[in-house]
Design an enzyme around this catalytic site. Structure first.
Site, PDB file in Angstrom:
ATOM      1  CB  ILE A   1      69.825 128.140  75.956  1.00 52.51           C
ATOM      2  CG1 ILE A   1      70.487 129.118  75.258  1.00 52.51           C
ATOM      3  CG2 ILE A   1      70.638 127.265  77.002  1.00 52.51           C
ATOM      4  CD1 ILE A   1      70.704 130.514  76.155  1.00 52.51           C
ATOM      5  CG  ASP A   2      69.461 129.760  70.652  1.00 54.07           C
ATOM      6  OD1 ASP A   2      69.324 130.456  71.782  1.00 54.07           O
ATOM      7  OD2 ASP A   2      70.083 130.251  69.635  1.00 54.07           O
TER       8      ASP A   2
ATOM      9  NE  ARG B   1      76.088 129.315  75.951  1.00 56.40           N
ATOM     10  CZ  ARG B   1      76.955 129.926  74.933  1.00 56.40           C
ATOM     11  NH1 ARG B   1      76.150 130.510  73.941  1.00 56.40           N
ATOM     12  NH2 ARG B   1      78.209 129.826  75.015  1.00 56.40           N
TER      13      ARG B   1
ATOM     14  NE  ARG C   1      72.914 132.479  67.462  1.00 62.02           N
ATOM     15  CZ  ARG C   1      73.783 131.522  67.234  1.00 62.02           C
ATOM     16  NH1 ARG C   1      74.705 131.606  66.401  1.00 62.02           N
ATOM     17  NH2 ARG C   1      73.505 130.168  67.694  1.00 62.02           N
TER      18      ARG C   1
ATOM     19  CG  MET D   1      71.578 134.665  74.872  1.00 59.68           C
ATOM     20  SD  MET D   1      73.067 133.397  75.304  1.00 59.68           S
ATOM     21  CE  MET D   1      74.430 134.276  75.482  1.00 59.68           C
TER      22      MET D   1
END
Ligand code: F6P
Length: 327
Positions: free
Chosen positions: A125-126, A259, A170, A168
């Site tokens: 999902i990033d 997610r 990172r 989200m």
């Protein structure tokens, strides 16, 4: 051919759709797919079982992964790499199809360098796997996060509040930018752009002076990474803006909701395209590659691209976000 299949790293919507496409392709072409549980860990432990067409029933629409997943890199465990190589031999595999993000695909790259034939499929999902244009799971996460931001917005408007939403991401702000634009967020805090709290608070106060009674700020969890303060990025943004503006402020951390759940149609399509392309690559012996599926075409790029770091949000998209938000 006998093809080993695994899903590694964080789960996301669309993994099962990719598994389905791979198994259906194999069934059509007389291949056998050996599914390994819990990513590379299952391969190291030799936990493989044949996946049949019957196993694909109802898979297209479901979230998560029937193969389960784990954050496991063989090279970081004593004997891990040797165990993977032993499974490859014992199971008489011709290749692996590896569905993962940068961690799982990075481990694949190391195995590839030891001569293991494999093809990678990018999911996260990033959306930050270098060499690809779109990762499985991203579209659904954007849709889920955008809907959540919409909902937060109505509470902000009703209570005259400053609403901070942490999503989200990172190392990159893909999800924050795309969900933020889609939901009409008023400000964004991203890993790609330094945040100046004084300036941001001033810009939000100007919005309110001009008549707005609430604002929504979307924060990527990887934002403010140069700062040393404790706390999540979302809580640091919420505290800093509340203190500087004096507005009643609430923080929502979307977490794993982003997610989970079934993939939207575009992720089902992407996962299906990627699965078929991966099996075609296996058939043509195009190993050490990563599937890069666009809207109409599917290309293979060198898997070594994943070693070059995460794919940042491109300047053009940041420029769109900048036009539509205050900062
Ligand atoms: O890489 C995908 C991701 O969802 C990140 O956005 C997030 O930081 C991380 O995984 C969370 O991982 P876990 O589920 O292990 O806490």
């Amino acid at each position: 051919m006998r093809v080993g299949l695994l899903t590694g790293g964080g789960d996301c919507p669309g993994l099962n759709a990719a598994i389905r496409a791979i198994v259906l392709c194999a069934a059509n072409d007389g291949d056998e797919v050996i599914g390994f549980h819990h990513g590379w860990r299952g391969v190291a432990e030799g936990e493989g079982a044949t996946l049949t067409e019957a196993d694909t029933k109802g898979l297209l629409q479901t979230g998560g992964t029937i193969l389960r997943t784990a954050l496991y890199h063989p090279e970081k465990h004593e004997g891990g790499t040797e165990a993977v190589l032993a499974t490859f031999e014992r199971e008489r595999l011709d290749a692996f199809v590896v569905i993962g993000g940068d961690g799982t695909l990075g481990a694949a790259l190391k195995l590839m360098q030891l001569g293991v034939p494999l093809v990678g499929v990018a999911k996260t999902i990033d959306n930050d796997v270098l060499g690809t244009h779109r990762c499985i799971g991203f579209d659904t996460a954007v849709a889920t996060a955008a809907e959540a931001i919409d909902r937060v917005q109505t509470t902000g408007e009703s209570h005259d509040r400053l609403m901070v939403v942490e999503v989200m991401g990172r190392t990159s702000g893909w999800l924050a930018v795309c969900a933020g634009i889609a939901a009409g967020a008023n400000a964004l805090c991203l890993p790609e752009v330094p945040v100046d709290f004084d300036q941001l608070a001033k810009a939000i106060a100007q919005r309110h002076d001009a008549g707005s009674t609430s604002s929504v700020v979307v924060v990527a969890e990887g934002a403010l990474r140069d700062e040393t303060n404790d706390g999540s990025a979302g809580s640091r943004v919420a505290d800093a803006l509340a203190e500087r503006t004096g507005y009643e402020t609430r923080l929502t951390v979307l977490g794993h909701i982003q997610r989970g759940g079934p993939p939207i149609a575009s992720d089902r399509l992407l996962a299906s395209n990627c699965g078929v392309a991966a099996m075609q690559a296996v058939h043509s012996g195009a190993f050490a590659t990563l599937v890069d599926a666009g809207d109409t075409t599917t290309e293979l790029v060198p898997l070594s691209a994943v070693a070059l770091g995460p794919r940042p949000v491109p300047p053009a998209l940041l420029a769109v976000a900048s036009e539509l938000t205050v900062h």
